[in-house]
Design a protein around this motif. Structure first.
Motif, PDB file in Angstrom:
ATOM      1  N   ILE A  84       0.927  -1.127  -0.015  1.00 31.45           N
ATOM      2  CA  ILE A  84      -0.041   0.218  -0.012  1.00 31.45           C
ATOM      3  C   ILE A  84       0.990   1.168  -0.055  1.00 31.45           C
ATOM      4  CG2 ILE A  84      -1.778   1.288   1.230  1.00 31.45           C
ATOM      5  CD1 ILE A  84      -2.841  -1.338   2.386  1.00 31.45           C
ATOM      6  N   VAL A  85       0.939   1.978  -1.067  1.00 27.64           N
ATOM      7  CA  VAL A  85       1.789   3.090  -1.304  1.00 27.64           C
ATOM      8  C   VAL A  85       0.965   4.526  -1.373  1.00 27.64           C
ATOM      9  CG1 VAL A  85       3.415   1.371  -2.227  1.00 27.64           C
ATOM     10  CG2 VAL A  85       2.322   2.790  -3.744  1.00 27.64           C
ATOM     11  N   ASP A  86       1.495   5.498  -0.932  1.00 27.46           N
ATOM     12  CA  ASP A  86       1.104   6.828  -1.367  1.00 27.46           C
ATOM     13  C   ASP A  86       2.503   7.356  -2.192  1.00 27.46           C
ATOM     14  OD1 ASP A  86       0.363   9.345  -2.231  1.00 27.46           O
ATOM     15  OD2 ASP A  86      -0.772   9.625  -0.282  1.00 27.46           O
ATOM     16  N   PRO A  87       2.733   7.595  -3.517  1.00 25.31           N
ATOM     17  CA  PRO A  87       3.915   8.004  -4.171  1.00 25.31           C
ATOM     18  C   PRO A  87       4.202   9.212  -3.657  1.00 25.31           C
ATOM     19  CG  PRO A  87       2.214   7.004  -5.775  1.00 25.31           C
ATOM     20  CD  PRO A  87       1.618   6.865  -4.549  1.00 25.31           C
ATOM     21  N   ILE A  88       3.309  10.228  -3.713  1.00 26.58           N
ATOM     22  CA  ILE A  88       3.578  11.370  -2.668  1.00 26.58           C
ATOM     23  C   ILE A  88       2.561  11.896  -1.960  1.00 26.58           C
ATOM     24  CG2 ILE A  88       4.224  13.810  -3.197  1.00 26.58           C
ATOM     25  CD1 ILE A  88       5.562  13.455  -5.771  1.00 26.58           C
ATOM     26  N   ASP A  89       2.613  11.747  -0.628  1.00 32.41           N
ATOM     27  CA  ASP A  89       1.570  12.084   0.327  1.00 32.41           C
ATOM     28  C   ASP A  89       1.863  13.647   0.682  1.00 32.41           C
ATOM     29  OD1 ASP A  89      -0.399  11.904   2.142  1.00 32.41           O
ATOM     30  OD2 ASP A  89       0.894  11.350   3.833  1.00 32.41           O
ATOM     31  N   GLY A  90       0.757  14.420   0.399  1.00 35.13           N
ATOM     32  CA  GLY A  90       1.017  15.840   0.396  1.00 35.13           C
ATOM     33  C   GLY A  90       1.271  16.483  -0.968  1.00 35.13           C
ATOM     34  N   THR A  91       0.364  15.923  -2.037  1.00 34.12           N
ATOM     35  CA  THR A  91       0.898  16.489  -3.222  1.00 34.12           C
ATOM     36  C   THR A  91       0.731  18.062  -3.256  1.00 34.12           C
ATOM     37  OG1 THR A  91       0.280  14.307  -4.371  1.00 34.12           O
ATOM     38  CG2 THR A  91       0.101  16.334  -5.796  1.00 34.12           C
ATOM     39  N   ARG A  92      -0.371  18.594  -2.703  1.00 37.63           N
ATOM     40  CA  ARG A  92      -0.494  20.166  -2.757  1.00 37.63           C
ATOM     41  C   ARG A  92       0.533  20.759  -2.219  1.00 37.63           C
ATOM     42  NH1 ARG A  92      -5.915  18.403  -1.693  1.00 37.63           N
ATOM     43  NH2 ARG A  92      -7.486  19.348  -3.220  1.00 37.63           N
ATOM     44  N   ALA A  93       1.149  20.407  -0.959  1.00 43.90           N
ATOM     45  CA  ALA A  93       2.446  21.038  -0.469  1.00 43.90           C
ATOM     46  C   ALA A  93       3.572  20.838  -1.683  1.00 43.90           C
ATOM     47  CB  ALA A  93       2.883  20.017   0.756  1.00 43.90           C
ATOM     48  N   PHE A  94       3.651  19.592  -2.254  1.00 47.82           N
ATOM     49  CA  PHE A  94       4.638  19.475  -2.969  1.00 47.82           C
ATOM     50  C   PHE A  94       4.695  20.382  -4.306  1.00 47.82           C
ATOM     51  CE2 PHE A  94       6.179  17.351  -7.030  1.00 47.82           C
ATOM     52  CZ  PHE A  94       7.405  17.184  -6.843  1.00 47.82           C
ATOM     53  N   ILE A  95       3.251  20.674  -4.668  1.00 46.94           N
ATOM     54  CA  ILE A  95       3.049  21.646  -5.710  1.00 46.94           C
ATOM     55  C   ILE A  95       3.347  23.049  -5.281  1.00 46.94           C
ATOM     56  CG2 ILE A  95       1.680  22.714  -7.243  1.00 46.94           C
ATOM     57  CD1 ILE A  95       0.090  19.795  -7.302  1.00 46.94           C
ATOM     58  N   GLU A  96       3.031  23.336  -4.116  1.00 48.99           N
ATOM     59  CA  GLU A  96       3.399  24.834  -3.726  1.00 48.99           C
ATOM     60  C   GLU A  96       4.854  25.076  -3.310  1.00 48.99           C
ATOM     61  OE1 GLU A  96       0.329  24.737  -0.820  1.00 48.99           O
ATOM     62  OE2 GLU A  96      -1.436  24.790  -1.946  1.00 48.99           O
ATOM     63  N   GLY A  97       5.522  24.190  -3.317  1.00 47.82           N
ATOM     64  CA  GLY A  97       6.944  24.181  -2.783  1.00 47.82           C
ATOM     65  C   GLY A  97       7.368  24.053  -1.274  1.00 47.82           C
ATOM     66  N   ASP A  98       6.197  23.615  -0.405  1.00 51.42           N
ATOM     67  CA  ASP A  98       6.384  23.359   0.926  1.00 51.42           C
ATOM     68  C   ASP A  98       6.921  21.987   0.968  1.00 51.42           C
ATOM     69  OD1 ASP A  98       5.759  22.218   3.495  1.00 51.42           O
ATOM     70  OD2 ASP A  98       3.988  23.382   3.677  1.00 51.42           O
ATOM     71  N   PRO A  99       8.063  21.876   1.862  1.00 55.45           N
ATOM     72  CA  PRO A  99       8.800  20.597   1.971  1.00 55.45           C
ATOM     73  C   PRO A  99       8.372  19.541   2.837  1.00 55.45           C
ATOM     74  CG  PRO A  99       9.793  22.337   3.447  1.00 55.45           C
ATOM     75  CD  PRO A  99       8.649  23.079   2.829  1.00 55.45           C
ATOM     76  N   SER A 100       7.210  19.809   3.344  1.00 55.07           N
ATOM     77  CA  SER A 100       6.550  18.690   4.316  1.00 55.07           C
ATOM     78  C   SER A 100       5.672  17.652   3.663  1.00 55.07           C
ATOM     79  CB  SER A 100       5.726  19.261   5.287  1.00 55.07           C
ATOM     80  OG  SER A 100       4.549  20.003   4.827  1.00 55.07           O
ATOM     81  N   TRP A 101       6.033  17.051   2.324  1.00 56.76           N
ATOM     82  CA  TRP A 101       5.526  15.935   1.856  1.00 56.76           C
ATOM     83  C   TRP A 101       6.307  14.877   1.799  1.00 56.76           C
ATOM     84  CZ3 TRP A 101       9.033  14.369  -2.225  1.00 56.76           C
ATOM     85  CH2 TRP A 101       9.829  15.102  -2.545  1.00 56.76           C
ATOM     86  N   SER A 102       6.049  13.602   1.599  1.00 58.05           N
ATOM     87  CA  SER A 102       6.592  12.405   2.104  1.00 58.05           C
ATOM     88  C   SER A 102       6.194  11.209   0.957  1.00 58.05           C
ATOM     89  CB  SER A 102       6.083  11.711   3.320  1.00 58.05           C
ATOM     90  OG  SER A 102       4.783  11.471   3.154  1.00 58.05           O
ATOM     91  N   HIS A 103       6.876  10.097   0.897  1.00 52.76           N
ATOM     92  CA  HIS A 103       6.488   8.992   0.319  1.00 52.76           C
ATOM     93  C   HIS A 103       6.206   8.166   1.355  1.00 52.76           C
ATOM     94  CE1 HIS A 103       8.600  10.473  -3.127  1.00 52.76           C
ATOM     95  NE2 HIS A 103       9.720  10.870  -2.641  1.00 52.76           N
ATOM     96  N   SER A 104       5.079   7.449   1.176  1.00 49.21           N
ATOM     97  CA  SER A 104       4.682   6.398   2.267  1.00 49.21           C
ATOM     98  C   SER A 104       4.594   5.035   1.720  1.00 49.21           C
ATOM     99  CB  SER A 104       3.221   6.849   2.828  1.00 49.21           C
ATOM    100  OG  SER A 104       2.449   6.131   3.554  1.00 49.21           O
ATOM    101  N   LEU A 105       5.156   4.132   2.199  1.00 50.02           N
ATOM    102  CA  LEU A 105       5.278   2.689   1.807  1.00 50.02           C
ATOM    103  C   LEU A 105       5.041   1.718   2.874  1.00 50.02           C
ATOM    104  CD1 LEU A 105       7.159   4.492  -0.068  1.00 50.02           C
ATOM    105  CD2 LEU A 105       8.241   2.566  -0.780  1.00 50.02           C
ATOM    106  N   ALA A 106       3.926   0.702   2.744  1.00 54.52           N
ATOM    107  CA  ALA A 106       3.582  -0.347   3.645  1.00 54.52           C
ATOM    108  C   ALA A 106       3.605  -1.547   2.763  1.00 54.52           C
ATOM    109  CB  ALA A 106       2.480   0.151   4.276  1.00 54.52           C
ATOM    110  N   VAL A 107       3.835  -2.605   3.577  1.00 53.31           N
ATOM    111  CA  VAL A 107       3.373  -4.151   3.227  1.00 53.31           C
ATOM    112  C   VAL A 107       2.447  -4.508   4.160  1.00 53.31           C
ATOM    113  CG1 VAL A 107       4.077  -6.311   3.239  1.00 53.31           C
ATOM    114  CG2 VAL A 107       5.655  -4.706   2.266  1.00 53.31           C
ATOM    115  N   VAL A 108       1.258  -5.020   3.778  1.00 54.41           N
ATOM    116  CA  VAL A 108       0.180  -5.406   4.783  1.00 54.41           C
ATOM    117  C   VAL A 108       0.103  -7.150   4.423  1.00 54.41           C
ATOM    118  CG1 VAL A 108      -2.052  -5.340   4.931  1.00 54.41           C
ATOM    119  CG2 VAL A 108      -0.850  -3.199   4.661  1.00 54.41           C
ATOM    120  N   ARG A 109      -0.249  -7.791   5.624  1.00 50.67           N
ATOM    121  CA  ARG A 109      -0.188  -9.036   5.526  1.00 50.67           C
ATOM    122  C   ARG A 109      -1.584  -9.450   6.398  1.00 50.67           C
ATOM    123  NH1 ARG A 109       3.605 -14.048   7.909  1.00 50.67           N
ATOM    124  NH2 ARG A 109       2.107 -15.707   7.009  1.00 50.67           N
TER     125      ARG A 109
END
Length: 259
Positions: A84-109
């Protein structure tokens, strides 16, 4: 141990995702709105998503796949393990130049997160956890804060979470409200102990919170939906009923105060 092997895979993929995203950050990437008022997406989101799919599924072809930027397939419901992944979590921040975006990656079992990474490329902060192995920030162990009183606590959340109708007898707590665009980053900051709790009191996509849920739990905290129920992942509709994350005592207090 499979969880540790999966975690190593996620760490490498997160670093590669950061390399891609930084090439676009503050460089005017192409941006458009997703259908159905689902928010903005950038060319960086899609390139990161494609890389993560190729790298992760290439390494674990028997795992399912759920990502914000990939059309969903019900085939994932028949898999024991999935990413389960969010390639860029905080896309609006990314677009606006705010650095508080992340990559979120998980394995679920079996509906529970077994390995997780949240990476903030601009600051170089990488939070990681494998089930039963504790949580780390850049390989150093982290733990939730010892705050037990809701009054005066530092709580990450939007203003909407502090409207009176969310709170018993409309008794809105006096907290130090803070904000970060990325939900995954908010949860990781709670795991780190820099903030005491985070709230998201609306239906929340699994890709926003799956990784953060394990990181908080392995840091000694508690994570639930807004009604106090344990989070389960890989649902047919990939959402949970809000998220509350905090140290155990403060989490219990939030459960008593929320309606």
């Amino acid at each position: 141990m499979r969880e540790v092997d999966d975690l190593s895979l996620l760490v490498g993929a997160a670093h590669e995702a950061g390399d891609i995203a930084r090439r676009y950050f503050r460089r005017d990437p192409k941006v458009w709105d997703k259908p159905g008022s689902a928010g903005p997406v950038s060319e960086a989101d899609l390139e990161v998503d494609a890389m993560l799919h190729d790298r992760l599924i290439g390494a674990r072809p028997d795992y399912g796949w759920l990502s914000e930027e990939t059309p969903d397939s019900q085939a994932r419901l028949g898999t024991d393990r999935l990413f389960i992944v969010d390639p860029i979590d905080g896309t609006r921040a990314f677009i606006e130049g705010d650095p508080s975006w992340s990559h979120s990656l998980a394995v679920v079992r079996g509906g529970e997160v077994s390995a997780a990474v949240v990476y903030i490329p601009v600051s170089g902060k990488l939070y990681a956890a494998a089930r039963g192995q504790g949580a780390t920030l850049n390989d150093a162990p982290v733990a939730v804060s010892g705050q037990t009183e809701l009054t005066g606590a530092a709580v990450l959340g939007t203003r909407a979470n502090f409207e009176p109708w969310h709170w018993a007898e409309a008794d809105v707590p006096e907290v130090r409200r803070k904000f970060r665009s990325s939900l995954a980053y908010r949860m990781s900051l709670v795991a780190e102990g820099r903030y005491d709790a985070m709230l998201s009191l609306r239906a929340t996509w699994e890709w926003d919170v799956a990784a953060g849920a394990l990181i908080v739990t392995e840091a000694g905290g508690r994570v639930s939906d807004r009604r106090g129920a344990a989070l389960r992942f890989n649902n047919a509709m990939p959402q949970v009923n809000g998220v509350v994350a905090a140290g155990p005592v403060l989490h219990e207090e939030l459960g008593r105060r929320l309606v």
